[in-house]
Write an enzyme that holds these catalytic residues in place. Structure first.
Site, short mmCIF file in Angstrom:
data_model
loop_
_atom_site.label_atom_id
_atom_site.label_comp_id
_atom_site.label_asym_id
_atom_site.label_seq_id
_atom_site.Cartn_x
_atom_site.Cartn_y
_atom_site.Cartn_z
N TYR A 142 -75.01 24.52 23.24
CA TYR A 142 -74.07 25.37 23.97
C TYR A 142 -74.70 25.95 25.23
O TYR A 142 -74.00 26.33 26.16
CB TYR A 142 -73.59 26.51 23.07
CG TYR A 142 -72.63 26.08 21.98
CD1 TYR A 142 -72.44 24.73 21.66
CD2 TYR A 142 -71.92 27.01 21.24
CE1 TYR A 142 -71.58 24.34 20.67
CE2 TYR A 142 -71.05 26.63 20.23
CZ TYR A 142 -70.88 25.29 19.95
OH TYR A 142 -70.03 24.91 18.96
N LYS A 187 -80.64 18.78 10.67
CA LYS A 187 -80.44 17.33 10.63
C LYS A 187 -81.78 16.67 10.97
O LYS A 187 -81.90 15.87 11.90
CB LYS A 187 -79.33 16.93 11.61
CG LYS A 187 -78.86 15.47 11.47
CD LYS A 187 -78.26 15.15 10.11
CE LYS A 187 -77.75 13.71 10.09
NZ LYS A 187 -77.38 13.29 8.72
N ASP A 219 -74.78 17.45 7.05
CA ASP A 219 -73.66 16.70 6.49
C ASP A 219 -73.52 16.95 5.00
O ASP A 219 -72.41 17.14 4.49
CB ASP A 219 -73.79 15.20 6.80
CG ASP A 219 -75.19 14.66 6.63
OD1 ASP A 219 -76.11 15.45 6.33
OD2 ASP A 219 -75.38 13.44 6.81
N ASP A 243 -71.45 26.97 14.04
CA ASP A 243 -70.08 27.11 14.51
C ASP A 243 -69.13 26.33 13.61
O ASP A 243 -68.07 26.82 13.19
CB ASP A 243 -69.99 26.61 15.96
CG ASP A 243 -68.68 26.98 16.63
OD1 ASP A 243 -67.85 27.67 16.02
OD2 ASP A 243 -68.50 26.59 17.80
N ASP A 247 -66.45 27.90 10.36
CA ASP A 247 -65.01 27.65 10.35
C ASP A 247 -64.60 26.95 9.05
O ASP A 247 -63.54 27.21 8.50
CB ASP A 247 -64.59 26.81 11.56
CG ASP A 247 -64.42 27.65 12.81
OD1 ASP A 247 -64.76 28.85 12.76
OD2 ASP A 247 -63.95 27.13 13.83
#
Length: 353
Positions: A142, A187, A219, A243, A247
Site C-alpha cells: 500500500y 507467505k 492461504d 486487510d 474483512d
C-alpha cells in the site's frame, strides 16, 4: 477526564453513523462525569470536493492535536469506477495513517450468540470465536513504490526490520493480555518480504516464552479462519494480508456492521468501523451504527476507562438481544429500526443504566 476528540465523518453513511457514535460518547461522558470536546474535520471524497485533497493539512493538524480521532468511512463510486483518477478518497485514509504513524491496526472479531444464525458459517463452527487480528498498517504494497502505464503495473511489497519488529511486539503484548497464543501469518514459501517477517518472528519468539507461537501461510490461514475460527487468539500479519483477512472476519460475526477497530502508533490513535462508506445506503437511515459505537467503546478503553467501554458493550448486547437492529441483522418478522432508532435506544439504555 477531559478528552479532545477529532471527528472525521467522511463519506457515504459516515455522517449518519458518526452522529450515533458521538451521541453514545456524550451519554457516557454525562454518566461518568467526563468532558469531551469535539472538533470536526473533512476527509475523503468530501474533502476532495471541497479543497481537492482527501486529507488536507488542516485536518491533519486537528488530528495531531487531538487525544484521539473518531473516524467513520471514506469512499465514493465516482472514484472507484475511474481507474485514471489521480486523487482518490482512500488516499486520505492512507495519508492519515502514515502522517500519524499509525502502524498497528487492532481488529477484534467476535460472535454474538443471538446473531450466530446471521453468519453464512455453521453455528457449531463459530460459537465462541473471539480473536484479534493485528495488521501492520504503514508498510507493504500500500505504501511501496508503484508504477502503472497502459501495458504494465507494479506495487512493491517493501518492509524493513524495524517495521516488522515493532508490529510483532504489539502482537505478543496483546497475546499476553489474552490467551497467550500468537499466530504469525505470512507467505514465506513464495515472498521474500514474508521470509523476512518469519525470520524476525523466529528471532523474537524466544523473548516471549509464555506465549505459544505458530506460523501459517496466508492461504491456509484464510481457510482455517472459516473452518476453525476458535483456533485463533491473536494473529499478526502484514498490511495487504491483514486487510483481506479482517474483512473475511465479518463472515464470522455475521455483519461488517459489527466490527470496530483501533489504529495506534506514534501519534494520535484512530478508532473506526472496518466497513466502508456504503454510498448506496447514504441518507436512507438503514446503516448499522454498532461498529461505530463499538469503536467508541475501544476509544474509552484505550484511555483505561474500562467501565465506560464495558457499559457501551453491554448496551450493544442488550440492543441485539431485544431485536433493536438495523435491517441486515434483524430477525425475520422483527420490527424495523433505522440507524437513528438503534443509536437512540443505546443512548437511552446508557442513561438509564
Amino acid at each position: 477526564m477531559k478528552l479532545n476528540i477529532a471527528v472525521l465523518a467522511g463519506d457515504g453513511i459516515g455522517p449518519e453513523i458518526m452522529v450515533q457514535g458521538v451521541a453514545v460518547m456524550d451519554a457516557i461522558a454525562e454518566k461518568f462525569n467526563h468532558q469531551i470536546v469535539y472538533k470536526e474535520a473533512i476527509c475523503g471524497a468530501d474533502a476532495i470536493n471541497k479543497v481537492g485533497d482527501p486529507f488536507p493539512e488542516e485536518t491533519f493538524q486537528i488530528c495531531k492535536e487531538a487525544d484521539a480521532v473518531l473516524f467513520a468511512a471514506v469512499g465514493d463510486p465516482r472514484y472507484d469506477n475511474d481507474p485514471t483518477a489521480k486523487v482518490r478518497p482512500e488516499q486520505g485514509l492512507l495519508a492519515m495513517r502514515k502522517k500519524l504513524g499509525l502502524f498497528a491496526n487492532i481488529r477484534p472479531v467476535q460472535t454474538f450468540k443471538c446473531l450466530l444464525h446471521k453468519s453464512p458459517l455453521k453455528d457449531e463452527l463459530i460459537a465462541g470465536a473471539d480473536f484479534i487480528c493485528i495488521r501492520e498498517l504503514t508498510g507493504g504494497m500500500y505504501f511501496g513504490e508503484k508504477y502503472q502505464d497502459n501495458d504494465k503495473a507494479y506495487d512493491t511489497n517493501y518492509y524493513t526490520r524495524p517495521e516488522i519488529e515493532r508490529i510483532l511486539k504489539v502482537g505478543y503484548e496483546y497475546a499476553r493480555k489474552r490467551r497467550h497464543h500468537l499466530t504469525v501469518i505470512d507467505k514465506a514459501n513464495i515472498l521474500a518480504s514474508s521470509r523476512l517477517w518469519r525470520q524476525i518472528a523466529k528471532e523474537i519468539e524466544s523473548q516471549y516464552p509464555d506465549v505459544v507461537t505458530d506460523y501459517m501461510f496466508v492461504d491456509y490461514a484464510s481457510m482455517r479462519m472459516l473452518a476453525e475460527p476458535t483456533f485463533f487468539d491473536v494473529m499478526v500479519t502484514e498490511n495487504t494480508f491483514g486487510d483481506i483477512l479482517t474483512d473475511e472476519g465479518s463472515c464470522i460475526s455475521g455483519s461488517m456492521g459489527l466490527l470496530p477497530s483501533a489504529s495506534t502508533g506514534e501519534s494520535t490513535p484512530v478508532f473506526e468501523p472496518v466497513h466502508g462508506s456504503w454510498p448506496q445506503a447514504a441518507g436512507k437511515n438503514i446503516a448499522n451504527p454498532l461498529a461505530q459505537i463499538l469503536s467508541a467503546a475501544m476509544l474509552f478503553e484505550y484511555f483505561d476507562l474500562k467501565e465506560e467501554g464495558a457499559l457501551i458493550r453491554k448496551a450493544v448486547d442488550a440492543s441485539l438481544d431485544n431485536n433493536i437492529r438495523t435491517p441486515e441483522i434483524q430477525v425475520e418478522g422483527g420490527n424495523q429500526y433505522g440507524t437513528r432508532e438503534v443509536g437512540e435506544w443505546i443512548v437511552n439504555y446508557i442513561k438509564n443504566a
